[in-house]
Scaffold this motif. Sequence first.
Motif, mmCIF file in Angstrom:
data_model
loop_
_atom_site.group_PDB
_atom_site.id
_atom_site.type_symbol
_atom_site.label_atom_id
_atom_site.label_comp_id
_atom_site.label_asym_id
_atom_site.label_seq_id
_atom_site.Cartn_x
_atom_site.Cartn_y
_atom_site.Cartn_z
ATOM 1 N N TYR A 98 4.979 18.922 -12.686
ATOM 2 C CA TYR A 98 6.252 19.456 -13.167
ATOM 3 C C TYR A 98 6.238 19.595 -14.687
ATOM 4 C CZ TYR A 98 11.164 19.467 -14.536
ATOM 5 O OH TYR A 98 12.364 19.774 -15.118
ATOM 6 N N LEU A 99 5.749 18.584 -15.382
ATOM 7 C CA LEU A 99 5.680 18.641 -16.842
ATOM 8 C C LEU A 99 4.733 19.740 -17.306
ATOM 9 C CD1 LEU A 99 5.640 14.862 -17.848
ATOM 10 C CD2 LEU A 99 7.532 16.483 -18.006
ATOM 11 N N VAL A 108 1.668 9.431 -5.720
ATOM 12 C CA VAL A 108 2.064 10.803 -5.375
ATOM 13 C C VAL A 108 3.181 11.284 -6.285
ATOM 14 C CG1 VAL A 108 3.149 12.226 -3.573
ATOM 15 C CG2 VAL A 108 1.282 10.652 -2.992
ATOM 16 N N MET A 109 4.166 10.426 -6.517
ATOM 17 C CA MET A 109 5.279 10.810 -7.392
ATOM 18 C C MET A 109 4.788 11.060 -8.817
ATOM 19 S SD MET A 109 8.319 8.318 -5.927
ATOM 20 C CE MET A 109 9.149 8.295 -7.470
ATOM 21 N N SER A 110 3.849 10.277 -9.275
ATOM 22 C CA SER A 110 3.293 10.446 -10.619
ATOM 23 C C SER A 110 2.586 11.790 -10.742
ATOM 24 C CB SER A 110 2.326 9.307 -10.924
ATOM 25 O OG SER A 110 1.660 9.540 -12.138
ATOM 26 N N LYS A 111 1.797 12.140 -9.749
ATOM 27 C CA LYS A 111 1.095 13.432 -9.772
ATOM 28 C C LYS A 111 2.090 14.589 -9.733
ATOM 29 C CE LYS A 111 -3.278 11.856 -7.897
ATOM 30 N NZ LYS A 111 -4.279 11.966 -6.846
ATOM 31 N N VAL A 123 0.844 -1.202 0.000
ATOM 32 C CA VAL A 123 0.000 0.000 0.000
ATOM 33 C C VAL A 123 0.880 1.253 0.000
ATOM 34 C CG1 VAL A 123 -1.637 1.341 1.388
ATOM 35 C CG2 VAL A 123 -1.997 -1.114 1.060
ATOM 36 N N PHE A 124 1.917 1.277 0.833
ATOM 37 C CA PHE A 124 2.824 2.431 0.860
ATOM 38 C C PHE A 124 3.510 2.639 -0.488
ATOM 39 C CE2 PHE A 124 3.251 2.223 5.693
ATOM 40 C CZ PHE A 124 2.494 3.382 5.871
ATOM 41 N N ILE A 125 3.922 1.579 -1.106
ATOM 42 C CA ILE A 125 4.581 1.686 -2.412
ATOM 43 C C ILE A 125 3.599 2.216 -3.449
ATOM 44 C CG2 ILE A 125 5.574 0.352 -4.307
ATOM 45 C CD1 ILE A 125 6.905 -1.431 -2.171
ATOM 46 N N ALA A 126 2.376 1.714 -3.447
ATOM 47 C CA ALA A 126 1.374 2.166 -4.411
ATOM 48 C C ALA A 126 1.051 3.636 -4.206
ATOM 49 C CB ALA A 126 0.111 1.313 -4.291
ATOM 50 N N VAL A 127 0.855 4.044 -2.961
ATOM 51 C CA VAL A 127 0.565 5.452 -2.666
ATOM 52 C C VAL A 127 1.757 6.327 -3.034
ATOM 53 C CG1 VAL A 127 0.116 7.093 -0.790
ATOM 54 C CG2 VAL A 127 -1.144 4.938 -0.893
#
Length: 74
Positions: A27-28, A19-22, A11-15
């Motif tokens: 940034y893009l 977050v990193m994707s958003k 769950v922590f990895i998925a979250v």
Amino acid sequence: MSGTTMIVLIVFIAVGFSVMSKMFNQYLAQQKSQQNKYNDTLQKELDTLKERVATLEKIVTDESYALKEQFKKL
């Protein structure tokens, strides 16, 4: 490692990836916005230079300009 620990870790990895994707997408979007502003500035400068060149072409191709240059040579 117990099953509960693995589930929490997943769950922590998925979250974290979400977050990193958003953050990366924001940034893009910011980079694209800055690039668009820069492109607009360059387009305005290009339009201004085209107008100046057109004005210079009118002056140089004008018959009175050619006549003045002939008088200067005499």
